[in-house]
Design a protein around this motif. Structure first.
Motif, PDB file in Angstrom:
ATOM      1  N   VAL A 123       0.819  -1.310  -0.105  1.00  0.00           N
ATOM      2  CA  VAL A 123       0.063  -0.044  -0.145  1.00  0.00           C
ATOM      3  C   VAL A 123       0.992   1.194  -0.095  1.00  0.00           C
ATOM      4  CG1 VAL A 123      -1.610   1.311   1.388  1.00  0.00           C
ATOM      5  CG2 VAL A 123      -2.119  -1.103   0.984  1.00  0.00           C
ATOM      6  N   LEU A 124       1.894   1.273   0.817  1.00  0.00           N
ATOM      7  CA  LEU A 124       2.820   2.520   1.114  1.00  0.00           C
ATOM      8  C   LEU A 124       3.535   2.552  -0.232  1.00  0.00           C
ATOM      9  CD1 LEU A 124       4.467   1.760   4.403  1.00  0.00           C
ATOM     10  CD2 LEU A 124       2.757   3.615   3.753  1.00  0.00           C
ATOM     11  N   ARG A 125       3.989   1.537  -0.851  1.00  0.00           N
ATOM     12  CA  ARG A 125       4.610   1.719  -2.291  1.00  0.00           C
ATOM     13  C   ARG A 125       3.724   2.064  -3.523  1.00  0.00           C
ATOM     14  NH1 ARG A 125       4.327  -1.616  -6.042  1.00  0.00           N
ATOM     15  NH2 ARG A 125       3.841  -3.386  -4.717  1.00  0.00           N
ATOM     16  N   GLU A 126       2.454   1.446  -3.548  1.00  0.00           N
ATOM     17  CA  GLU A 126       1.613   1.796  -4.558  1.00  0.00           C
ATOM     18  C   GLU A 126       1.407   3.186  -4.531  1.00  0.00           C
ATOM     19  OE1 GLU A 126       0.430   0.186  -7.238  1.00  0.00           O
ATOM     20  OE2 GLU A 126       1.377  -1.784  -6.857  1.00  0.00           O
ATOM     21  N   VAL A 127       0.927   3.742  -3.325  1.00  0.00           N
ATOM     22  CA  VAL A 127       0.480   5.111  -3.218  1.00  0.00           C
ATOM     23  C   VAL A 127       1.741   6.075  -3.724  1.00  0.00           C
ATOM     24  CG1 VAL A 127      -0.567   6.918  -1.623  1.00  0.00           C
ATOM     25  CG2 VAL A 127      -1.608   4.741  -1.391  1.00  0.00           C
ATOM     26  N   ASP A 128       2.749   5.608  -3.171  1.00  0.00           N
ATOM     27  CA  ASP A 128       3.815   6.667  -3.648  1.00  0.00           C
ATOM     28  C   ASP A 128       4.054   6.457  -5.167  1.00  0.00           C
ATOM     29  OD1 ASP A 128       6.216   8.207  -3.125  1.00  0.00           O
ATOM     30  OD2 ASP A 128       7.409   6.457  -3.658  1.00  0.00           O
ATOM     31  N   GLU A 129       3.991   5.161  -5.799  1.00  0.00           N
ATOM     32  CA  GLU A 129       4.194   5.184  -7.265  1.00  0.00           C
ATOM     33  C   GLU A 129       2.961   6.015  -8.057  1.00  0.00           C
ATOM     34  OE1 GLU A 129       6.337   0.733  -7.166  1.00  0.00           O
ATOM     35  OE2 GLU A 129       4.520   1.030  -7.936  1.00  0.00           O
ATOM     36  N   GLU A 130       1.646   5.778  -7.443  1.00  0.00           N
ATOM     37  CA  GLU A 130       0.837   6.115  -8.275  1.00  0.00           C
ATOM     38  C   GLU A 130       0.428   7.714  -7.900  1.00  0.00           C
ATOM     39  OE1 GLU A 130      -2.578   3.782  -7.841  1.00  0.00           O
ATOM     40  OE2 GLU A 130      -1.660   1.985  -8.595  1.00  0.00           O
ATOM     41  N   LEU A 131       0.590   8.246  -6.829  1.00  0.00           N
ATOM     42  CA  LEU A 131       0.289   9.383  -6.583  1.00  0.00           C
ATOM     43  C   LEU A 131       1.601  10.438  -6.041  1.00  0.00           C
ATOM     44  CD1 LEU A 131      -2.931   8.823  -4.265  1.00  0.00           C
ATOM     45  CD2 LEU A 131      -2.889   9.457  -6.631  1.00  0.00           C
ATOM     46  N   GLY A 132       2.643   9.707  -5.711  1.00  0.00           N
ATOM     47  CA  GLY A 132       3.711  10.394  -5.335  1.00  0.00           C
ATOM     48  C   GLY A 132       3.610  11.167  -3.960  1.00  0.00           C
ATOM     49  N   LEU A 133       2.644  10.420  -2.966  1.00  0.00           N
ATOM     50  CA  LEU A 133       2.453  11.009  -1.931  1.00  0.00           C
ATOM     51  C   LEU A 133       2.797  10.140  -0.717  1.00  0.00           C
ATOM     52  CD1 LEU A 133      -1.099  12.644  -2.826  1.00  0.00           C
ATOM     53  CD2 LEU A 133       1.007  13.667  -2.313  1.00  0.00           C
ATOM     54  N   SER A 134       2.841  10.783   0.427  1.00  0.00           N
ATOM     55  CA  SER A 134       3.177   9.811   1.705  1.00  0.00           C
ATOM     56  C   SER A 134       2.003   9.834   2.388  1.00  0.00           C
ATOM     57  CB  SER A 134       4.311  10.670   2.578  1.00  0.00           C
ATOM     58  OG  SER A 134       5.482  10.786   1.802  1.00  0.00           O
ATOM     59  N   ILE A 135       1.657   8.612   3.287  1.00  0.00           N
ATOM     60  CA  ILE A 135       0.543   8.427   3.790  1.00  0.00           C
ATOM     61  C   ILE A 135       0.890   7.782   5.286  1.00  0.00           C
ATOM     62  CG2 ILE A 135      -0.897   7.667   2.049  1.00  0.00           C
ATOM     63  CD1 ILE A 135      -0.476   4.779   2.493  1.00  0.00           C
ATOM     64  N   THR A 136       0.146   7.828   6.261  1.00  0.00           N
ATOM     65  CA  THR A 136       0.153   7.540   7.635  1.00  0.00           C
ATOM     66  C   THR A 136      -0.940   6.952   8.179  1.00  0.00           C
ATOM     67  OG1 THR A 136       0.792   8.220   9.847  1.00  0.00           O
ATOM     68  CG2 THR A 136      -0.548   9.677   8.523  1.00  0.00           C
ATOM     69  N   ASP A 137      -0.945   6.178   9.437  1.00  0.00           N
ATOM     70  CA  ASP A 137      -2.209   5.720  10.048  1.00  0.00           C
ATOM     71  C   ASP A 137      -2.613   4.428   9.099  1.00  0.00           C
ATOM     72  OD1 ASP A 137      -1.493   7.473  12.203  1.00  0.00           O
ATOM     73  OD2 ASP A 137      -3.088   8.785  11.369  1.00  0.00           O
ATOM     74  N   VAL A 138      -1.745   3.747   8.418  1.00  0.00           N
ATOM     75  CA  VAL A 138      -2.131   2.577   7.663  1.00  0.00           C
ATOM     76  C   VAL A 138      -2.686   1.367   8.520  1.00  0.00           C
ATOM     77  CG1 VAL A 138      -1.705   0.648   6.173  1.00  0.00           C
ATOM     78  CG2 VAL A 138      -0.390   3.255   6.053  1.00  0.00           C
ATOM     79  N   ARG A 139      -4.126   1.229   8.201  1.00  0.00           N
ATOM     80  CA  ARG A 139      -4.817   0.164   9.298  1.00  0.00           C
ATOM     81  C   ARG A 139      -5.643  -0.987   8.259  1.00  0.00           C
ATOM     82  NH1 ARG A 139     -10.133  -0.087  12.150  1.00  0.00           N
ATOM     83  NH2 ARG A 139     -10.694   1.590  10.895  1.00  0.00           N
ATOM     84  N   LEU A 140      -5.391  -2.128   8.382  1.00  0.00           N
ATOM     85  CA  LEU A 140      -6.061  -3.119   7.653  1.00  0.00           C
ATOM     86  C   LEU A 140      -7.713  -3.257   8.043  1.00  0.00           C
ATOM     87  CD1 LEU A 140      -5.984  -5.514   5.607  1.00  0.00           C
ATOM     88  CD2 LEU A 140      -5.650  -7.166   7.689  1.00  0.00           C
ATOM     89  N   LEU A 141      -8.505  -3.252   6.981  1.00  0.00           N
ATOM     90  CA  LEU A 141      -9.875  -3.133   7.207  1.00  0.00           C
ATOM     91  C   LEU A 141     -10.402  -4.591   7.066  1.00  0.00           C
ATOM     92  CD1 LEU A 141     -11.079   0.288   5.472  1.00  0.00           C
ATOM     93  CD2 LEU A 141     -10.485  -0.087   7.963  1.00  0.00           C
ATOM     94  N   GLY A 142      -9.848  -5.284   6.177  1.00  0.00           N
ATOM     95  CA  GLY A 142     -10.720  -6.495   5.889  1.00  0.00           C
ATOM     96  C   GLY A 142      -9.780  -7.296   4.713  1.00  0.00           C
TER      97      GLY A 142
END
Length: 158
Positions: free
Chosen positions: A52-71
């Motif tokens: 998820v971290l890699r894909e968001v960086d590759e697709e949007l070039g943005l950093s994310i936080t508070d990553v949580r599995l929903l299901g």
């Protein structure tokens, strides 16, 4: 011809004020539109959270936080005339840069270089005409309660 296989995916739900961030795409064979959150394949040796971290960086070039599995979802479908089978880890996360939530859309890019536009879409505007994929995602989001006690999809949006 390639041997059919089950693909492991990690997708991320970004939500704000009753909207989620999605890519609207078309099946090239049927011409039917669908909506899909940001994310993609899990590479060998990485966890789904790392994907998820890699894909968001590759697709949007943005950093994310508070990553949580929903299901986790299992999706059996046909796209471009070819059957597919996915096991999908669905995550929730927040953008580090809060100004992203005020944008109408974000310019994005697939790993193969293809450009697409990710847009904020009101959850109550999602219909069977343009479904949210993978199958079962909308239902999963209706059940999810976030750490702040709110649901991703409120009862008024369904």
């Amino acid at each position: 011809m390639t041997t059919p296989r089950i693909r492991a995916l990690a997708l991320c739900i970004f939500h704000h004020d009753g909207r989620i961030l999605v890519n609207e795409a078309l099946d090239p064979v049927t011409g039917k539109p669908f909506l899909r959150p940001i994310g993609g394949g899990i590479e060998f040796g990485e966890t789904s959270a790392q994907a998820v971290l890699r894909e968001v960086d590759e697709e949007l070039g943005l950093s994310i936080t508070d990553v949580r599995l929903l299901g986790t979802l299992e999706n059996i479908f046909t796209y471009a005339g070819t059957p597919g089978h996915e096991i999908v880890q669905v995550y929730d996360a927040k953008f580090v840069d809060a100004s992203v939530y005020e944008l109408l859309h974000l310019d994005a890019q697939e790993s193969d270089g293809a450009a697409f536009v990710a847009k904020w879409l009101a959850l109550d505007s999602i219909t069977g005409e343009t479904p949210l994929v993978p199958a079962g995602l909308y239902e999963l989001l209706k059940k999810v309660v976030l750490p702040d006690g709110c649901s991703v999809i409120s009862n008024s949006a369904v």
